[in-house]
Structures are given as C-alpha cells and as structure tokens.
Write an enzyme that holds these catalytic residues in place. Structure first.
Site, short mmCIF file in Angstrom:
data_model
loop_
_atom_site.label_atom_id
_atom_site.label_comp_id
_atom_site.label_asym_id
_atom_site.label_seq_id
_atom_site.Cartn_x
_atom_site.Cartn_y
_atom_site.Cartn_z
N LYS A 252 0.83 -1.19 0.00
CA LYS A 252 0.00 0.00 0.00
C LYS A 252 0.87 1.25 0.00
O LYS A 252 0.80 2.11 0.89
CB LYS A 252 -0.95 -0.02 1.20
CG LYS A 252 -1.90 -1.20 1.17
CD LYS A 252 -2.79 -1.17 -0.05
CE LYS A 252 -3.00 -2.49 -0.70
NZ LYS A 252 -3.76 -2.43 -1.95
N ASP A 315 -7.81 -0.05 -5.38
CA ASP A 315 -6.49 0.55 -5.64
C ASP A 315 -6.54 1.56 -6.78
O ASP A 315 -6.06 2.69 -6.64
CB ASP A 315 -5.49 -0.56 -5.97
CG ASP A 315 -4.08 -0.02 -6.09
OD1 ASP A 315 -3.45 0.22 -5.05
OD2 ASP A 315 -3.61 0.18 -7.23
N GLU A 319 -6.04 5.68 -5.95
CA GLU A 319 -4.97 6.53 -6.44
C GLU A 319 -5.50 7.68 -7.30
O GLU A 319 -4.84 8.71 -7.42
CB GLU A 319 -3.93 5.70 -7.21
CG GLU A 319 -4.45 5.00 -8.44
CD GLU A 319 -3.59 3.82 -8.86
OE1 GLU A 319 -2.77 3.35 -8.04
OE2 GLU A 319 -3.75 3.34 -10.00
#
Length: 595
Positions: A252, A315, A319
């Site tokens: 992470k 994910d 981002e």
C-alpha cells in the site's frame, strides 16, 4: 510449527477461481451494525440508505442542481452489502484477529524476526523471477533478496527484462548480474522460475499476458502486485490458465517507499509498507503460505486479506482519489483561491501543500482525523466545518463516478489505450506523459522548500484541513458502501496517503509524489486531478462564498463515524519508523533523482 487444516478463505464470491480454489472458498458475511456516516441515529441500521440528488431551485430559477444537494433518504428495499470477513489459514505464519469498528478481520503481523520462516513458506521454490524494473520491481527484488539472504535461503531472486532494456544498468547497479544468474531476458526468466512476480506496467501486462502465460511452467505461481490484469481479462471474457496458481501481494505504497522503509527499519524490527494479499487460484495448496512469505519478505508491518477484484477496484480508485489525483486537485484549487483573496504566494503554498503533507498528515498518521479536528481553536473548527460541509458531496460526486468507471472496466480500458499512445502508431505521433509541476504554484514551492527549516511541518490551516478531510471521508464512504473491508478502506484512503505518498510531495512537490508511482497511477492522477479541482472550484467554494449553511448532520456524523475507531486500531500497526524522504533521495526513479 504444526500444519493447520487445508487453506480456506472467507472471501467475496465474485472473484473467479480455479475449481481447486473454489472448494476452499466460502463467503462469511457478518451482519452490519454500523452508522455509515450520513445520518446520525442508532448504531443499528434498520433501513438501508442510498444517495438521492434532489434538485434545489433558487428563487426565480427554473431548475438546477448539484452534488451539494445530495442527501440521504430511507430506502428499505435496497440491500446494503453486509460486511465480509476475510479469514485464512497458514501452516507457517500465525494470524491475528483484529476488530475494526465491530468487524473481525485477520492479519499476519510482519517483522524481521519472521525471516527464518521464509524457507518453509517458499518450500518447492528454487527461483523467484521478478519481471520488470519500474516502481515496484526494484524495491521488491532488493527486499526479497536481502530477506532471503538473512534467512539463509538458497532461493534465487532473478530479474527478467526485455532485451535491450535501459534498465539492465540499473539492475546491475542494485547488485543483480548475468554472471551470477540473477539477471537476464524476461522470457527465459519466466520459463525458469517457480514464482513469477509480474511487475511490468499494467498496460504492458494487457499487451503481453498471453505470451507470459505460455512461458510459465505448469504448477508454477504467478504473483501480481495489482489486480489490474484480472480486470482486463474479465473485460475480455477470459481467465488465467488453470494449471498455475495466481496470488497477489499489493504493498500500500509506491515502490520507493517499500524499499526506503525496509532499509530504514533494518535496525528496527517491523518497518515497511502494509500489504494486502489475495489467493485467486491455488492448484496445489501452497498459495497462501507463498503469498504471506512474499509479503513478510517485503517487510510489511501487517498483511491483510482481500480478493484480486476488490484490490483492483479499491487501488485504481484510491490513487485517482485522495492518494494522488484528488489531493493534487485540492491544492491547485485552494492555492488559486488563497492567492486571489490576497494571500501571498509563499503563504498560500504553505497553507495548502505544506499544511497537508506536514502537520495534517503527521497528525492523522499518529492520532487520526478526530485529533486533527480537536486540535483546532473554536474559530478554526468553524472554518473546518464550512469547508467540510461544502466539499463533502461535490467530492463524493466525482469519487462515485470514478469508482463506477473502475468497476465497469472503463478506466482499465483507458489505461491500456493510453499506454499504446506512448508510441507512434497509425501515422500519429507518440504522446508520453508530460510534466505536472511547471506552473507558478510549483515554482513557488521550490522557493518555499529552499528556506524551510529541517523538520518543519508547516501551518495547520483549518479551511484546507476541512476540504482534505471531507474528501478523505467521502472516499471512505464510497468504499464502505461498495462492500470493501475496513483494513482495505483505511489503507487505501488514509494510511497510504499520509505514511507513503504525502511525504514525497512534502520533499519535492507533486511530480515527485505522482511520478514515483506506477504508470497506471500516474495516468489516473493526471486524468482525475482536474475533475476534483473543477468541482471544488465550481461548487464547494462557490457555496462557501454564497454563505451556504453548514450541514450539521454531516459534521455530527463525521464526529461519530465508526471509522475513527478502526483507524485507531490500524495506527497501532503502523511502521515502526516514519519514512525519511529528502529532495536528493537516491532510492527513487532514476529520472527523478537530482543531479
């Protein structure tokens, strides 16, 4: 250590698995008993909630509406996804139960004291092939090599690169070489490896996966650090070959953080970047132990379970949200606002970038968002509330769209096509990614940093804090409504931001943060940052300027949200040292190193 029963997972049934793995999978939903942040009532949810955009008609107007008018309404007929317990068994590593806001989850705590167990975890593996040399590959290859050496293991870590790749020189400089069999052609490396860590860019994976699969040995293990390839295969109606195991370990944080914290923690047990892990296919029962061994060898302070599908959704979304794209949009938007209001450029930069990457990140990392709010004066709390109230729903508007673009495969397709535009084709020129730190704001930042005292965390500006926390909480709520586990939600929305990414922007600006990340992350940040900038400017800030009343329900629910308790538990599992990032850091991408 005594062997446990056959590996089992209590995971979402939406992930595709091999027949062997399917038998080991079971779904273990736990009834939800959470106040999910929109309406403050009892902790037991008796009626499911959903978003409704109500049209607000100003006096004399014929119509209109915006994210600011979104509100929660009772919708008993709609089923809210119940929380899912992710359980697993390992014959090598000890799992621990943690309770995050009423939900039990299972983790494996890391540490260098566990390195002697790596030979057992990697039983049957003679060579680990690390394919690529981008953001994650250098860090993971070096960490694996160092950990296995310390464990006195004879497993070989070999780098595989395209013939003629400029990265051969970088790999040699990191201690890998053709002479000792630790560096070579990617296809030969894949064919000779028992565990293949495919760490090339996501778009390259999409263009080369068939050849990769054809070179893998039967019963070997494909290791991914991102679920992107699964999403791409799903969009094509395809799947992984049935004669290989498929696992994932997903740090992470960007690759340079993975390496930096590992090196910093060599004298302190338990330093690194948290990781999620997933077992998508398990052809011979080894997959869980191999995945956990991989994560331990990377230096992960703790490892939590997920699925490949949940991983890529959270994910890729994260981002583009608070981790990279949204924070870029926030600081650009607020820097303009502050300077247009008469604030000096230096102070505006300090009250945006330095504020978020310094005192806000430090406080959230160690004490949480509530502690940040409670540290403000009464006047400061009013400014925070005004910013939070105005920013929450506009932020959620873009985040909601982004999540659905990821989940539908649209964003994955966008990344694949963008990767192909990096090269000339169809008579059109190549369009690689351009720079993102050449505007006036970022030049001001260079000047501010040049005179910044060592260790200075910048000012705490309440309005900036309100916007930033509102977006963070909106992202948490989207992931929560979409059924993600608290460990995944907190790592993708909080921990990765404040412990891994923001320190890089603090050291040298937005490009130093964004462009040390993966190609997928860099593309997404560039695409979505302007969307957050626009909606905050056009809706949130306009609402504040027009004197819109503070939504007290939003503030009340922020103060009582169960996520704060979960963040407190996770804070106890944070790395044993804080990452140290300097402007002249040598552990970053070569093109970002200072001369």
């Amino acid at each position: 250590m005594a062997a446990t029963a056959a590996t089992t997972f209590s995971l979402s049934s939406s992930s595709s698995t091999s027949a062997a793995a399917s038998k080991a999978l079971k779904q273990s939903p736990k009834p939800s008993a959470l106040n999910l942040g929109f309406l403050g009532s009892s902790s037991t949810i008796k009626a499911c909630r959903s978003l409704k955009a109500a049209r607000v008609l100003p006096s004399g107007a014929n119509g209109g509406g915006s994210a600011l008018s979104a509100q929660m309404v009772s919708a008993p007929s709609i089923n809210t996804p119940s929380a899912t317990t992710f359980d697993f068994d390992s014959s090598v590593f000890k799992k621990e139960k943690v309770t995050l806001s009423g939900h039990d989850e299972y983790i494996v705590r890391g540490g260098r004291n566990l390195f002697p167990l790596l030979p057992d975890a990697f039983k049957g593996i003679k060579q680990i092939g690390v394919i690529g040399w981008g953001s994650q590959a250098p860090a993971q290859a070096q960490n694996l090599k160092d950990s296995l050496t310390e464990a006195k293991s004879d497993v070989v870590v070999k780098i595989g690169l395209r013939k003629g790749s400029n990265s051969f020189a970088e790999a040699r400089a990191a201690g890998f070489s053709e002479e000792n069999g630790t560096l070579g052609d990617m296809w030969e490396t894949i064919s000779g490896s028992d565990l293949v860590l495919l760490l090339i860019s996501d778009s390259a994976q999409a263009d080369n996966y068939e050849k990769v699969f054809s070179h893998m040995k039967p019963n070997s293990i494909l290791g991914l650090s991102h679920g992107f390839l699964l999403g791409h295969l799903q969009s094509l109606g395809q799947d992984f070959p049935k004669n290989i195991s498929v696992i994932a370990v997903c740090p992470k944080g960007m690759g340079p953080s993975v390496r930096r914290l590992y090196v910093q923690g060599k004298e302190v047990n338990g330093a690194g970047i948290n990781s999620s892990f997933a077992v998508h296919q398990d052809v011979d029962g080894r997959a869980t132990d191999v995945a956990l061994g991989w994560s331990i060898a990377l230096g992960s302070p703790f490892t939590f379970a997920t699925t490949l599908e949940q991983e890529y959704k959270s994910d890729i979304f994260g981002e583009r949200g608070i981790l990279l794209g949204a924070v870029h949009g926030i600081v650009e938007c607020l820097f303009r606002r502050y300077t247009e209001s008469g604030m000096s450029e230096d102070l505006a930069y300090k009250n945006t970038v330095e504020c978020i990457t310094g005192v806000i990140s430090k406080t959230i990392s160690t004490k949480g968002m509530l502690a940040l709010y409670n540290s403000l004066s009464e006047e400061g709390k009013k400014d925070f509330q005004a910013a939070y109230s105005a920013s929450y729903y506009p932020s959620m508007d873009i985040l909601y769209e982004c999540y659905e673009d990821v989940a539908s495969g649209s964003e994955i397709r966008s990344v694949v096509l963008a990767g192909r535009r990096f090269y000339e084709k169809e008579g059109l020129p190549a369009f690689p990614m351009g720079k993102i730190d050449q505007t006036r704001m970022w030049k001001v930042g260079e000047k501010v940093r040049s005179v910044r005292p060592a260790g200075d965390l910048g000012p705490l500006y309440p309005f900036t804090a309100g916007v930033y926390v509102a977006l963070m909480m909106a992202q948490i709520e989207i992931l929560r409504k979409k059924g993600h586990s608290y460990s995944e939600i907190i790592n993708e929305s909080v921990i990765e931001a404040v412990d891994s990414l923001n320190p890089f922007m603090h050291a040298r600006g937005v490009s130093f943060m964004v462009d040390n990340c993966s190609t997928t992350a860099r593309l997404g940040s560039r695409k979505w940052a302007p969307r957050f900038d626009y909606i905050l400017s056009q809706q949130a800030l306009v609402a504040v300027d027009n004197g819109a009343p503070i939504n007290q329900d939003l503030i009340s629910n922020f103060l009582s949200d169960p996520v704060h308790e979960a963040i407190g538990v996770c804070a106890q599992l944070r790395p044993s040292v804080d990452i140290s990032v300097t402007a002249d850091a040598d552990f970053v991408r070569p093109e970002l190193r200072q001369a």
